[in-house]
Design a protein around this motif. Structure first.
Motif, PDB file in Angstrom:
ATOM      1  N   MET A   1      69.780  38.939  67.907  1.00  0.00           N
ATOM      2  CA  MET A   1      69.176  37.305  68.547  1.00  0.00           C
ATOM      3  C   MET A   1      67.886  37.054  68.948  1.00  0.00           C
ATOM      4  SD  MET A   1      72.373  35.535  70.589  1.00  0.00           S
ATOM      5  CE  MET A   1      72.557  33.984  69.087  1.00  0.00           C
ATOM      6  N   SER A   2      67.285  36.158  68.027  1.00  0.00           N
ATOM      7  CA  SER A   2      66.204  35.367  68.780  1.00  0.00           C
ATOM      8  C   SER A   2      65.836  34.460  69.948  1.00  0.00           C
ATOM      9  CB  SER A   2      65.368  34.974  67.474  1.00  0.00           C
ATOM     10  OG  SER A   2      65.575  33.940  67.011  1.00  0.00           O
ATOM     11  N   GLU A   3      65.131  34.571  70.386  1.00  0.00           N
ATOM     12  CA  GLU A   3      64.496  34.199  72.087  1.00  0.00           C
ATOM     13  C   GLU A   3      64.438  32.888  71.146  1.00  0.00           C
ATOM     14  OE1 GLU A   3      64.678  34.447  75.409  1.00  0.00           O
ATOM     15  OE2 GLU A   3      65.233  36.716  74.523  1.00  0.00           O
ATOM     16  N   PHE A   4      64.511  31.643  71.591  1.00  0.00           N
ATOM     17  CA  PHE A   4      64.301  30.112  71.080  1.00  0.00           C
ATOM     18  C   PHE A   4      62.298  30.182  72.074  1.00  0.00           C
ATOM     19  CE2 PHE A   4      66.115  29.383  74.970  1.00  0.00           C
ATOM     20  CZ  PHE A   4      65.562  28.300  75.661  1.00  0.00           C
ATOM     21  N   PRO A   5      62.160  29.466  70.724  1.00  0.00           N
ATOM     22  CA  PRO A   5      59.895  29.101  71.655  1.00  0.00           C
ATOM     23  C   PRO A   5      60.598  28.285  72.914  1.00  0.00           C
ATOM     24  CG  PRO A   5      60.820  28.585  69.457  1.00  0.00           C
ATOM     25  CD  PRO A   5      62.078  29.219  69.424  1.00  0.00           C
ATOM     26  N   GLY A   6      59.883  28.521  73.979  1.00  0.00           N
ATOM     27  CA  GLY A   6      59.540  28.018  75.033  1.00  0.00           C
ATOM     28  C   GLY A   6      60.547  27.988  75.619  1.00  0.00           C
ATOM     29  N   LYS A   7      61.453  29.577  75.978  1.00  0.00           N
ATOM     30  CA  LYS A   7      61.721  29.690  76.674  1.00  0.00           C
ATOM     31  C   LYS A   7      61.708  30.099  78.426  1.00  0.00           C
ATOM     32  CE  LYS A   7      65.939  32.754  77.771  1.00  0.00           C
ATOM     33  NZ  LYS A   7      66.357  33.767  77.705  1.00  0.00           N
ATOM     34  N   GLY A   8      60.780  30.792  78.312  1.00  0.00           N
ATOM     35  CA  GLY A   8      59.300  31.279  79.364  1.00  0.00           C
ATOM     36  C   GLY A   8      59.436  29.298  79.934  1.00  0.00           C
ATOM     37  N   LEU A   9      58.954  28.384  79.182  1.00  0.00           N
ATOM     38  CA  LEU A   9      58.279  26.639  79.428  1.00  0.00           C
ATOM     39  C   LEU A   9      59.406  26.478  80.489  1.00  0.00           C
ATOM     40  CD1 LEU A   9      56.443  25.143  80.498  1.00  0.00           C
ATOM     41  CD2 LEU A   9      56.923  24.889  77.860  1.00  0.00           C
ATOM     42  N   ALA A  10      60.397  26.404  80.134  1.00  0.00           N
ATOM     43  CA  ALA A  10      62.044  25.807  80.714  1.00  0.00           C
ATOM     44  C   ALA A  10      62.472  26.939  81.434  1.00  0.00           C
ATOM     45  CB  ALA A  10      63.350  25.534  79.258  1.00  0.00           C
ATOM     46  N   LYS A  11      62.120  27.544  82.329  1.00  0.00           N
ATOM     47  CA  LYS A  11      62.575  28.331  83.259  1.00  0.00           C
ATOM     48  C   LYS A  11      61.808  27.693  84.074  1.00  0.00           C
ATOM     49  CE  LYS A  11      64.399  33.000  81.258  1.00  0.00           C
ATOM     50  NZ  LYS A  11      64.381  33.784  81.754  1.00  0.00           N
ATOM     51  N   GLY A  12      59.902  28.327  83.349  1.00  0.00           N
ATOM     52  CA  GLY A  12      59.660  27.687  84.370  1.00  0.00           C
ATOM     53  C   GLY A  12      59.869  25.828  85.296  1.00  0.00           C
ATOM     54  N   LEU A  13      60.370  25.260  84.055  1.00  0.00           N
ATOM     55  CA  LEU A  13      60.138  23.922  84.354  1.00  0.00           C
ATOM     56  C   LEU A  13      60.880  23.930  85.217  1.00  0.00           C
ATOM     57  CD1 LEU A  13      58.879  21.698  81.196  1.00  0.00           C
ATOM     58  CD2 LEU A  13      57.906  22.276  83.756  1.00  0.00           C
ATOM     59  N   ALA A  14      62.483  24.612  85.439  1.00  0.00           N
ATOM     60  CA  ALA A  14      63.512  24.591  85.791  1.00  0.00           C
ATOM     61  C   ALA A  14      63.240  24.965  87.823  1.00  0.00           C
ATOM     62  CB  ALA A  14      64.654  25.261  85.227  1.00  0.00           C
ATOM     63  N   VAL A  15      62.714  25.697  87.781  1.00  0.00           N
ATOM     64  CA  VAL A  15      61.834  26.448  88.808  1.00  0.00           C
ATOM     65  C   VAL A  15      61.945  25.290  89.936  1.00  0.00           C
ATOM     66  CG1 VAL A  15      60.766  28.117  90.073  1.00  0.00           C
ATOM     67  CG2 VAL A  15      62.435  28.247  88.119  1.00  0.00           C
ATOM     68  N   THR A  16      60.361  24.591  88.982  1.00  0.00           N
ATOM     69  CA  THR A  16      59.411  23.493  89.770  1.00  0.00           C
ATOM     70  C   THR A  16      60.508  22.574  90.200  1.00  0.00           C
ATOM     71  OG1 THR A  16      57.836  23.997  88.161  1.00  0.00           O
ATOM     72  CG2 THR A  16      57.707  22.060  89.610  1.00  0.00           C
ATOM     73  N   LEU A  17      61.556  21.799  89.209  1.00  0.00           N
ATOM     74  CA  LEU A  17      62.491  20.861  89.361  1.00  0.00           C
ATOM     75  C   LEU A  17      63.189  21.084  90.792  1.00  0.00           C
ATOM     76  CD1 LEU A  17      62.978  17.843  88.042  1.00  0.00           C
ATOM     77  CD2 LEU A  17      64.894  19.164  87.050  1.00  0.00           C
ATOM     78  N   LYS A  18      63.721  22.442  90.883  1.00  0.00           N
ATOM     79  CA  LYS A  18      64.868  22.915  91.920  1.00  0.00           C
ATOM     80  C   LYS A  18      63.647  23.174  92.982  1.00  0.00           C
ATOM     81  CE  LYS A  18      66.303  26.955  92.151  1.00  0.00           C
ATOM     82  NZ  LYS A  18      66.928  27.590  92.137  1.00  0.00           N
ATOM     83  N   THR A  19      62.715  23.431  93.110  1.00  0.00           N
ATOM     84  CA  THR A  19      61.415  23.464  94.397  1.00  0.00           C
ATOM     85  C   THR A  19      60.883  21.535  94.916  1.00  0.00           C
ATOM     86  OG1 THR A  19      60.702  25.312  93.598  1.00  0.00           O
ATOM     87  CG2 THR A  19      59.901  24.120  94.818  1.00  0.00           C
ATOM     88  N   MET A  20      61.114  21.560  93.668  1.00  0.00           N
ATOM     89  CA  MET A  20      60.635  19.450  94.114  1.00  0.00           C
ATOM     90  C   MET A  20      61.815  19.139  94.517  1.00  0.00           C
ATOM     91  SD  MET A  20      58.691  18.169  90.890  1.00  0.00           S
ATOM     92  CE  MET A  20      59.059  17.192  91.090  1.00  0.00           C
ATOM     93  N   THR A  21      63.031  19.351  94.457  1.00  0.00           N
ATOM     94  CA  THR A  21      64.274  18.445  94.867  1.00  0.00           C
ATOM     95  C   THR A  21      64.999  18.841  96.616  1.00  0.00           C
ATOM     96  OG1 THR A  21      66.150  19.842  93.824  1.00  0.00           O
ATOM     97  CG2 THR A  21      65.382  17.513  92.229  1.00  0.00           C
ATOM     98  N   LYS A  22      64.046  20.216  96.937  1.00  0.00           N
ATOM     99  CA  LYS A  22      64.478  20.696  98.361  1.00  0.00           C
ATOM    100  C   LYS A  22      63.353  19.752  99.711  1.00  0.00           C
ATOM    101  CE  LYS A  22      65.828  25.199  96.704  1.00  0.00           C
ATOM    102  NZ  LYS A  22      65.529  26.868  97.404  1.00  0.00           N
ATOM    103  N   ARG A  23      64.081  19.946 100.595  1.00  0.00           N
ATOM    104  CA  ARG A  23      63.216  18.826 101.698  1.00  0.00           C
ATOM    105  C   ARG A  23      62.484  19.599 101.855  1.00  0.00           C
ATOM    106  NH1 ARG A  23      63.857  14.776 104.508  1.00  0.00           N
ATOM    107  NH2 ARG A  23      62.801  14.770 106.447  1.00  0.00           N
ATOM    108  N   SER A  24      61.414  19.557 102.466  1.00  0.00           N
ATOM    109  CA  SER A  24      60.163  20.448 103.032  1.00  0.00           C
ATOM    110  C   SER A  24      60.370  20.872 104.303  1.00  0.00           C
ATOM    111  CB  SER A  24      58.764  19.941 102.621  1.00  0.00           C
ATOM    112  OG  SER A  24      57.504  20.272 103.129  1.00  0.00           O
ATOM    113  N   THR A  25      59.839  21.930 104.551  1.00  0.00           N
ATOM    114  CA  THR A  25      60.008  23.026 105.477  1.00  0.00           C
ATOM    115  C   THR A  25      58.813  22.523 106.757  1.00  0.00           C
ATOM    116  OG1 THR A  25      60.124  25.303 104.680  1.00  0.00           O
ATOM    117  CG2 THR A  25      62.159  23.675 105.180  1.00  0.00           C
TER     118      THR A  25
END
Length: 170
Positions: A1-25
């Motif tokens: 199975m080959s990795e699809f291009p941009g998998k790391g970018l998608a993971k990074g954007l997912a982390v960013t989106l999750k952090t953006m939706t959390k309330r700041s402390t």
């Protein structure tokens, strides 16, 4: 199975989106004071009555930011053949612009004259005002928290054991 291009970018954007939706402390410091641990290091407090001018704190200070001056005074002890001499503290200054808050001075003091106070709001506009004299250091003593309670499962202090042996023998 080959990795699809941009998998790391998608993971990074997912982390960013999750952090953006959390309330700041973030706390707005001057309006909301921080919750500090009870024995946090802030400023050094001096109990002037306990100081015997042994100079251990000044000698052990790696920054040489403690300045002590004293004079000798004769004390008449009732029943003694001659008068005794004792040191009287004239000057005890700590230059907090030089201090690196290592705590060596507090640890080496054999008479419990120096303590950590959790106060940390002592900033000055002029660096010369960071030289605290014995009166100002004495004002910090009110904010020193009491020592923590002894561990009930731990060994008793040597002093407690000696006192119990004296009571049982007497």
């Amino acid at each position: 199975m080959s990795e699809f291009p941009g998998k790391g970018l998608a993971k990074g954007l997912a982390v960013t989106l999750k952090t953006m939706t959390k309330r700041s402390t973030t706390r707005q410091y001057p309006d909301t004071p921080p919750d500090l641990p009870p024995r946090s290091r802030g400023v050094i407090a001096l109990v002037e009555e306990n100081c015997t001018v042994c100079m251990l704190c000044a000698r052990e200070c790696p920054d040489w930011c403690i300045y002590i001056d004293s004079h000798k005074e004769e004390v008449q002890v009732p029943g003694a053949a001659r008068a005794r001499q004792r040191n009287v503290l004239d000057q005890f200054d700590i230059d907090f612009s030089l201090c690196m808050y290592c705590g060596i001075c507090i640890e080496v003091c054999p008479f419990d004259a120096l303590y950590w106070s959790p106060e940390f709001e002592y900033a000055e506009y002029d660096i010369r005002d960071l030289l605290h004299d014995k009166e100002r250091l004495g004002d910090w003593v009110e904010t020193v928290p009491p020592p923590p309670a002894h561990d009930t499962n731990g060994e008793p202090a040597k002093e407690e054991t000696a006192a119990r042996k004296t009571q049982l023998a007497g």
